[in-house]
Write an enzyme that holds these catalytic residues in place. Sequence first.
Site, PDB file in Angstrom:
ATOM      1  N   GLY A   5      55.866  58.456  18.403  1.00 14.69           N
ATOM      2  CA  GLY A   5      54.452  58.335  18.729  1.00 14.69           C
ATOM      3  C   GLY A   5      54.210  59.144  19.995  1.00 14.69           C
ATOM      4  CB  ALA A   7      55.570  56.667  24.312  1.00 11.01           C
ATOM      5  N   GLY A  40      40.257  56.038  20.890  1.00 13.18           N
ATOM      6  CA  GLY A  40      40.500  57.112  21.829  1.00 13.18           C
ATOM      7  C   GLY A  40      41.391  56.756  22.988  1.00 13.18           C
ATOM      8  CD  GLU A 104      37.318  51.997  22.101  1.00 12.51           C
ATOM      9  OE1 GLU A 104      38.260  51.238  22.356  1.00 12.51           O
ATOM     10  OE2 GLU A 104      37.468  53.080  21.532  1.00 12.51           O
ATOM     11  CG  ASP A 198      62.929  48.819  13.641  1.00 10.39           C
ATOM     12  OD1 ASP A 198      62.969  47.718  13.061  1.00 10.39           O
ATOM     13  OD2 ASP A 198      62.390  49.831  13.157  1.00 10.39           O
ATOM     14  CG  HIS A 219      40.922  45.984  16.324  1.00  6.59           C
ATOM     15  ND1 HIS A 219      39.663  45.939  15.756  1.00  6.59           N
ATOM     16  CD2 HIS A 219      40.909  47.026  17.180  1.00  6.59           C
ATOM     17  CE1 HIS A 219      38.938  46.939  16.253  1.00  6.59           C
ATOM     18  NE2 HIS A 219      39.668  47.608  17.124  1.00  6.59           N
ATOM     19  NE  ARG A 263      40.154  45.894  21.016  1.00  2.00           N
ATOM     20  CZ  ARG A 263      40.801  47.020  20.902  1.00  2.00           C
ATOM     21  NH1 ARG A 263      42.104  47.019  20.838  1.00  2.00           N
ATOM     22  NH2 ARG A 263      40.158  48.154  20.873  1.00  2.00           N
ATOM     23  CG  HIS A 324      44.932  46.737  17.213  1.00  2.20           C
ATOM     24  ND1 HIS A 324      44.924  47.744  16.272  1.00  2.20           N
ATOM     25  CD2 HIS A 324      44.408  47.280  18.352  1.00  2.20           C
ATOM     26  CE1 HIS A 324      44.403  48.837  16.818  1.00  2.20           C
ATOM     27  NE2 HIS A 324      44.105  48.587  18.077  1.00  2.20           N
ATOM     28  NE  ARG A 359      45.872  47.632  23.513  1.00  2.63           N
ATOM     29  CZ  ARG A 359      45.089  48.467  22.816  1.00  2.63           C
ATOM     30  NH1 ARG A 359      44.831  49.656  23.285  1.00  2.63           N
ATOM     31  NH2 ARG A 359      44.597  48.101  21.658  1.00  2.63           N
ATOM     32  CG  LEU A 365      46.339  56.491  22.285  1.00  2.00           C
ATOM     33  CD1 LEU A 365      45.194  57.347  21.744  1.00  2.00           C
ATOM     34  CD2 LEU A 365      47.609  56.765  21.494  1.00  2.00           C
TER      35      LEU A 365
HETATM   36  C1  SIN Z   1      39.773  51.054  18.257  1.00  3.06           C
HETATM   37  O1  SIN Z   1      39.447  52.190  17.959  1.00  3.06           O
HETATM   38  O2  SIN Z   1      39.041  50.075  18.151  1.00  3.06           O
HETATM   39  C2  SIN Z   1      41.148  50.820  18.758  1.00  3.06           C
HETATM   40  C3  SIN Z   1      41.253  51.285  20.127  1.00  3.06           C
HETATM   41  C4  SIN Z   1      42.366  50.572  20.803  1.00  3.06           C
HETATM   42  O3  SIN Z   1      42.995  49.713  20.199  1.00  3.06           O
HETATM   43  O4  SIN Z   1      42.584  50.824  21.975  1.00  3.06           O
END
Ligand code: SIN
Length: 502
Positions: A5, A7, A40, A104, A198, A219, A263, A324, A359, A365
Amino acid sequence: MVGTGIAGLVAALEASRIHDVTLVTKSELAESNTKYAQGGIAAALFDDDSVESHIEDTLRVGAGLNSRRAVEVLCSEGPDRVRDLIRLGVAFDREHGELARGREAAHSRSRILHAGGDATGAAIEAALVLAVRESAARVIEYAFVKDLVVTGGRVVGVDVIAPAVGARRLEADSVILASGGAGQLYRHTTNPIVTTGDGAAAALRAGAVLSDVEFYQFHPTSLAVPGNFLISEAVRGEGAVLLDADGRRFMTGWHPDGELAPRDVVARGIARQMAEQGGTPVLLDATALGGTFLRERFPGITRVCRDHGLDWANEPIPVTPAAHYWMGGVRTDEWGRTSIPGLFAVGEVACTGVHGANRLASNSLLESLVFAWRSVGVLNAPWPLDDHAPIEPADAIADSGVPFTRGDLQELMWNEAGLFRSGEHLGHAEEQLGRWSPDDSGSVTAQENANLLDLSRVIVRAALAREESRGAHYRSDFPASRPQFARHLEWTQSQPARKVAV
Ligand code: SIN
């Protein structure tokens, strides 16, 4: 380097400039959770924003368990790392020539960069894969990391199973685990099939300390169809609303921020509403945004809705919460160093302390990017002494030989250790998990299931031990936060437990 990914790819790319790097991944190079990230990447890049505001938002959502220092590192170094991505060729979306930005939940500003509308992760992954392919890093695909090799208290390699080379030991001066999360623990998840925890399970077996494992983020909105395709929070950020079966908005009754509440609040609000209406999904109504906007801003979601016979420009779509993101993981310092010399962890497998108990959207990311980059900077540095309090050993769970399927485990975790938890349900889960034994066929699937079992056990123990509600961890028998739990719970192999403040 384990995992591809954001990272793993960033760490491999950076390290390959001066180190001899082998990058292993259990699928193809471009497959990872990153690829599916939609919303994002958050960073304080705009004139009306500030690092301090990003820090404050991250701390508020983390519910008192973030490491302030790690959050400061994340938010202050994040903008430069995002500029690195832009230089590398990631084409974030623009409006009138300027970087476009989304909003968001729980962000006090619009600061989320996106690419390809809702294909941010795919755009980042593609650019990094290209760069890694051109770098000096050696890539081994379809190689499953079975275990870490520890000699004299130091990690010195990994044991892999790869169809191309069979079972093989890869020796290394250092191992950077970037193997991602464990969404496959749960019946509903937005994560791809490869996310079986893993790396975290191997680290646990090797004696590494895991922290904050009880905090799993659900999520609020995945499409209520098999596969639970993510419906980005950015859709609600643009103004979509949640409706009950009678077409009424219900989130405004739960939180003043309604659909853009944190969330965990939205996910639980939806789950309660679903229970009230007999288990049927709630509806996400994005029709007010208009077909043209939806097609351009969310092309991926539009396509998947169409594939399922849904026209979201004209009708609300059914959504349900889904596992999520795992806030817990292998405990690290601010440089990705774990409790075992030679072993680094970055990305979702790590617990840097950035997220605390919950989070902030689009911080993951960024976390991967910042801490992967930092870990490479200390590859040759002396390993610091671990100054944490000693870990108290506790009894291991003895398997009782009862076979289980992955579906059994996912169902149990969803029902007993999911959005709503209680001592009674967690106790039942603990008993059931204690009865199951991994199959010893040696197949990759069996090993993945064993990893999921190991992680389920430690997550359930931690969730039982945390007799309060905080962030993403909600106990219906302890619905409030309790000051004596404003601390991390940490765990090591066979099993667990240390319940001390750190
Ligand atoms: C989303 O697009 O809702 C996910 C974004 C995230 O999990 O940071």
